[in-house]
Design an enzyme around this catalytic site. Structure first.
Site, mmCIF file in Angstrom:
data_model
loop_
_atom_site.group_PDB
_atom_site.id
_atom_site.type_symbol
_atom_site.label_atom_id
_atom_site.label_comp_id
_atom_site.label_asym_id
_atom_site.label_seq_id
_atom_site.Cartn_x
_atom_site.Cartn_y
_atom_site.Cartn_z
ATOM 1 N N MET A 98 0.833 -1.196 0.000
ATOM 2 C CA MET A 98 0.000 0.000 0.000
ATOM 3 C C MET A 98 0.868 1.247 0.000
ATOM 4 O O MET A 98 1.973 1.257 0.511
ATOM 5 C CB MET A 98 -0.922 0.032 1.233
ATOM 6 C CG MET A 98 -0.198 0.046 2.566
ATOM 7 S SD MET A 98 -1.219 0.613 3.948
ATOM 8 C CE MET A 98 -2.428 -0.671 4.096
ATOM 9 N N TRP A 109 8.474 6.785 -0.359
ATOM 10 C CA TRP A 109 8.856 6.288 -1.676
ATOM 11 C C TRP A 109 10.339 5.926 -1.698
ATOM 12 O O TRP A 109 11.157 6.586 -1.047
ATOM 13 C CB TRP A 109 8.566 7.343 -2.752
ATOM 14 C CG TRP A 109 7.102 7.451 -3.037
ATOM 15 C CD1 TRP A 109 6.277 8.480 -2.664
ATOM 16 C CD2 TRP A 109 6.281 6.502 -3.708
ATOM 17 N NE1 TRP A 109 5.000 8.216 -3.072
ATOM 18 C CE2 TRP A 109 4.965 7.021 -3.713
ATOM 19 C CE3 TRP A 109 6.522 5.260 -4.312
ATOM 20 C CZ2 TRP A 109 3.889 6.340 -4.302
ATOM 21 C CZ3 TRP A 109 5.451 4.588 -4.888
ATOM 22 C CH2 TRP A 109 4.157 5.120 -4.887
ATOM 23 N N ASP A 145 -0.537 5.674 -0.393
ATOM 24 C CA ASP A 145 -1.413 6.687 0.217
ATOM 25 C C ASP A 145 -2.755 6.171 0.756
ATOM 26 O O ASP A 145 -3.437 5.406 0.074
ATOM 27 C CB ASP A 145 -1.810 7.751 -0.813
ATOM 28 C CG ASP A 145 -0.682 8.239 -1.665
ATOM 29 O OD1 ASP A 145 0.448 7.777 -1.510
ATOM 30 O OD2 ASP A 145 -0.950 9.102 -2.511
ATOM 31 N N PHE A 164 -5.286 6.481 -9.268
ATOM 32 C CA PHE A 164 -4.457 7.237 -8.323
ATOM 33 C C PHE A 164 -5.308 7.828 -7.191
ATOM 34 O O PHE A 164 -6.518 7.678 -7.158
ATOM 35 C CB PHE A 164 -3.690 8.334 -9.076
ATOM 36 C CG PHE A 164 -2.347 7.880 -9.619
ATOM 37 C CD1 PHE A 164 -2.071 6.530 -9.847
ATOM 38 C CD2 PHE A 164 -1.334 8.802 -9.903
ATOM 39 C CE1 PHE A 164 -0.830 6.111 -10.339
ATOM 40 C CE2 PHE A 164 -0.099 8.398 -10.393
ATOM 41 C CZ PHE A 164 0.155 7.060 -10.612
ATOM 42 N N SER A 165 -4.629 8.542 -6.293
ATOM 43 C CA SER A 165 -5.249 8.974 -5.036
ATOM 44 C C SER A 165 -6.436 9.918 -5.204
ATOM 45 O O SER A 165 -6.563 10.616 -6.210
ATOM 46 C CB SER A 165 -4.203 9.654 -4.158
ATOM 47 O OG SER A 165 -3.339 8.660 -3.664
ATOM 48 N N GLN A 194 -3.974 3.233 -1.802
ATOM 49 C CA GLN A 194 -3.281 2.867 -3.028
ATOM 50 C C GLN A 194 -2.708 1.470 -2.831
ATOM 51 O O GLN A 194 -1.949 1.225 -1.888
ATOM 52 C CB GLN A 194 -2.165 3.879 -3.319
ATOM 53 C CG GLN A 194 -2.675 5.262 -3.663
ATOM 54 C CD GLN A 194 -3.242 5.328 -5.068
ATOM 55 O OE1 GLN A 194 -2.497 5.373 -6.044
ATOM 56 N NE2 GLN A 194 -4.559 5.318 -5.186
ATOM 57 N N ARG A 227 -3.292 16.043 -9.878
ATOM 58 C CA ARG A 227 -3.877 14.838 -9.280
ATOM 59 C C ARG A 227 -4.275 15.012 -7.812
ATOM 60 O O ARG A 227 -4.032 16.029 -7.205
ATOM 61 C CB ARG A 227 -2.894 13.664 -9.410
ATOM 62 C CG ARG A 227 -1.538 13.891 -8.773
ATOM 63 C CD ARG A 227 -0.679 12.623 -8.955
ATOM 64 N NE ARG A 227 0.669 12.824 -8.469
ATOM 65 C CZ ARG A 227 1.716 13.182 -9.215
ATOM 66 N NH1 ARG A 227 1.567 13.380 -10.517
ATOM 67 N NH2 ARG A 227 2.905 13.346 -8.672
ATOM 68 N N ASP A 228 -4.879 13.921 -7.307
ATOM 69 C CA ASP A 228 -5.216 13.748 -5.890
ATOM 70 C C ASP A 228 -6.327 14.689 -5.423
ATOM 71 O O ASP A 228 -6.148 15.480 -4.481
ATOM 72 C CB ASP A 228 -3.967 13.909 -5.000
ATOM 73 C CG ASP A 228 -2.794 13.048 -5.471
ATOM 74 O OD1 ASP A 228 -3.046 12.048 -6.157
ATOM 75 O OD2 ASP A 228 -1.639 13.390 -5.155
ATOM 76 N N GLU A 261 1.777 17.131 -3.953
ATOM 77 C CA GLU A 261 0.889 15.979 -4.012
ATOM 78 C C GLU A 261 -0.108 16.024 -2.848
ATOM 79 O O GLU A 261 0.134 16.647 -1.812
ATOM 80 C CB GLU A 261 1.697 14.675 -3.932
ATOM 81 C CG GLU A 261 2.656 14.483 -5.094
ATOM 82 C CD GLU A 261 3.268 13.088 -5.118
ATOM 83 O OE1 GLU A 261 3.189 12.438 -6.178
ATOM 84 O OE2 GLU A 261 3.831 12.637 -4.103
HETATM 85 C C1 FRU Z 1 1.654 10.162 -3.453
HETATM 86 C C2 FRU Z 1 1.294 9.743 -4.863
HETATM 87 C C3 FRU Z 1 0.083 10.521 -5.367
HETATM 88 C C4 FRU Z 1 -0.483 9.599 -6.410
HETATM 89 C C5 FRU Z 1 -0.222 8.240 -5.810
HETATM 90 C C6 FRU Z 1 0.071 7.153 -6.816
HETATM 91 O O1 FRU Z 1 2.369 9.199 -2.754
HETATM 92 O O2 FRU Z 1 2.393 9.927 -5.723
HETATM 93 O O3 FRU Z 1 0.363 11.810 -5.840
HETATM 94 O O4 FRU Z 1 -1.843 9.820 -6.648
HETATM 95 O O5 FRU Z 1 0.882 8.390 -4.926
HETATM 96 O O6 FRU Z 1 0.112 5.897 -6.205
#
Ligand code: FRU
Length: 446
Positions: free
Chosen positions: A1, A265, A3, A63-64, A19, A125-126, A181
């Site tokens: 996993m 990450w 986010d 994605f998130s 995620q 995103r997100d 993000e």
């Molecule tokens: C943050 C991120 C988000 C993205 C997701 C992809 O950790 O990079 O910006 O939506 O993870 O898994």
């Protein structure tokens, strides 16, 4: 996993998505939304994967994103990520919607994507969505100026489907990274908090030592002009090694609860070889102090996992307490005029985390050893030095004082774990309480 996603309360239960790559613990892959629910934020029941990357517009990753609950329906807003290898740009991100009326099965909206935002590609995103008055609001993380600067965009909608950009909440001036993000934007004790995870912030002394950061800017927001006026600089929300991509919710009792991905990450933690990767922090309630600092307290439901008290008295240097199942809640009360040294260590190996308070310089630190083991920040305890430390099988979460400083770090001990006071440290209270296992382990079927 990775986010946390779609954190919400639906029909009296907390739902948390995340995620999730069901096929590998070593690579992100084409990510899905994993799903779990809970009554008390500690005992989680796993549910089927909520969304797979199975549409043209989300084929390289769901994605998130976030959830909004209205009329007994859960609305999930997320980013459809699509890779275009060898092309420029090599990916595109559009926002999409899915709904559920039973909290288990999700239907993606037939006219997805709902936001194309050609002008803001390729990193947008997100989505985090909330309602204020009769309007829906969405913040999105974005990279601009040829992918060199990060910012947060604000969109509004009257129907959750058709969205228009109305402002830029805030943006990097060059010192705050190339991409922001997982933005979140909410009111807290009379001000507004822009909480986000910038990528590309350079280390500066004890600050910004992780690959990516998570932190906040406090300010004021005017709903009539959609403008945010920052009152302060960016501050990190946590000082440990593993705290990223936060999600918050406002629950029915008015608590603003945050949960973070407790990992980072590009880490290669040993659990990957055991077929899993990543975990969440303990959910924490947020408060804002008058001086504009966020404090975090574990949610009170933590009581549900407290077990027997195995040690609770004054303790002198060298005292050690062996933990049951390598998990415990440790509370310390000590004089703020003395240094403190506390070890959380493998009894049979040299693996250890040290937590220290340097009274002369007003610094608190966590050191898990190795090249990048040390994390440190300023801390002036009020009357006494107080700490609460949650130790789990592979993690440590430290709450200093009322929660004005926290450290969240992964730690992989070998064999039994003990807590030990440094030889020169004396404390007024060392309390160690068992933490009960919350995961149901089926030994017959694994
Ligand atoms: C943050 C991120 C988000 C993205 C997701 C992809 O950790 O990079 O910006 O939506 O993870 O898994």
């Amino acid at each position: 996993m990775n986010d946390p996603n779609g954190f919400c309360k639906f029909e009296n239960e907390y739902h948390l998505f995340y995620q999730h790559n069901p096929d590998s613990s070593t690579a992100p892959g084409d990510i899905s939304w994993g799903h779990a629910k809970s009554n008390d934020l500690f005992h989680w029941e796993h549910l089927p994967i909520a969304m797979h990357p199975d549409q043209d517009y989300d084929r390289s990753g769901v994605f998130s994103g976030s959830a909004l609950v209205e009329n007994n329906t859960m609305y999930l807003f997320y980013t459809g990520h699509v890779n275009h290898p060898g092309e420029s740009p090599d990916h595109i991100e559009r926002q999409a919607l899915a709904t559920s009326t039973d909290g288990i099965n999700f239907i993606k909206y037939e006219n997805n994507p709902i936001i194309l935002a050609e002008e803001h590609q390729p990193d947008i995103r997100d989505p985090k969505v909330w309602k204020h008055g009769n309007t829906y609001y969405m913040v999105l993380g974005n990279s601009f100026n040829n992918s060199t600067l990060g910012r947060v965009l604000l969109y509004t909608s009257k129907d959750k489907i058709s969205w228009n950009q109305v402002s830029i909440i805030d943006e990097s001036n060059g010192t705050l990274g190339y991409m922001w993000e997982c933005p979140d934007f909410f009111e807290l004790n009379g001000h507004f908090v822009l909480l986000f995870s910038p990528q590309g912030v350079k280390p500066e002394g004890d600050k910004y030592k992780n690959l990516y950061q998570t932190g906040y800017i406090i300010g004021d927001f005017d709903y009539s002009t959609n403008t945010f006026k920052p009152l302060q600089e960016f501050q990190e929300l946590d000082h440990g090694h593993d705290f990223y991509a936060t999600q918050t919710i406002l629950d029915n009792s008015g608590r603003r609860i945050v949960i973070a991905w407790m990992d980072m990450w590009e880490k290669k933690y040993p659990e990957q070889d055991d077929g899993f990767n990543g975990q969440m922090t303990i959910p924490r309630v947020l408060f804002l102090t008058r001086s504009g600092r966020i404090i975090q307290k574990p949610v009170r439901e933590v009581k549900r996992v407290q077990g027997k008290t195995i040690h609770s008295r004054k303790a002198d240097g060298g005292t050690s307490v062996l933990l049951n199942n390598n998990a415990a809640e440790v509370s310390i009360i000590a004089s703020k005029s003395n240094d403190l040294e506390l070890f959380i260590e493998s009894r049979n190996s040299s693996k250890a985390v040290s937590i220290m308070f340097d009274s002369r310089n007003g610094k608190v630190s966590l050191d898990r050893g190795g090249d990048d083991g040390l994390r440190r920040t300023d801390w002036q305890p009020k009357d006494n030095l107080r700490m609460k430390i949650y130790i789990d099988a592979s993690s440590i979460e430290v709450f200093c004082g009322k929660g004005e400083v926290t450290f969240s770090s992964r730690f992989f001990p070998e064999g039994p774990v003990q807590v030990r006071l440094g030889d020169e440290s004396t404390v007024k209270l060392l309390q160690v309480v068992d933490l009960k296992q919350t995961v149901f382990v089926d030994n017959n079927n694994n």
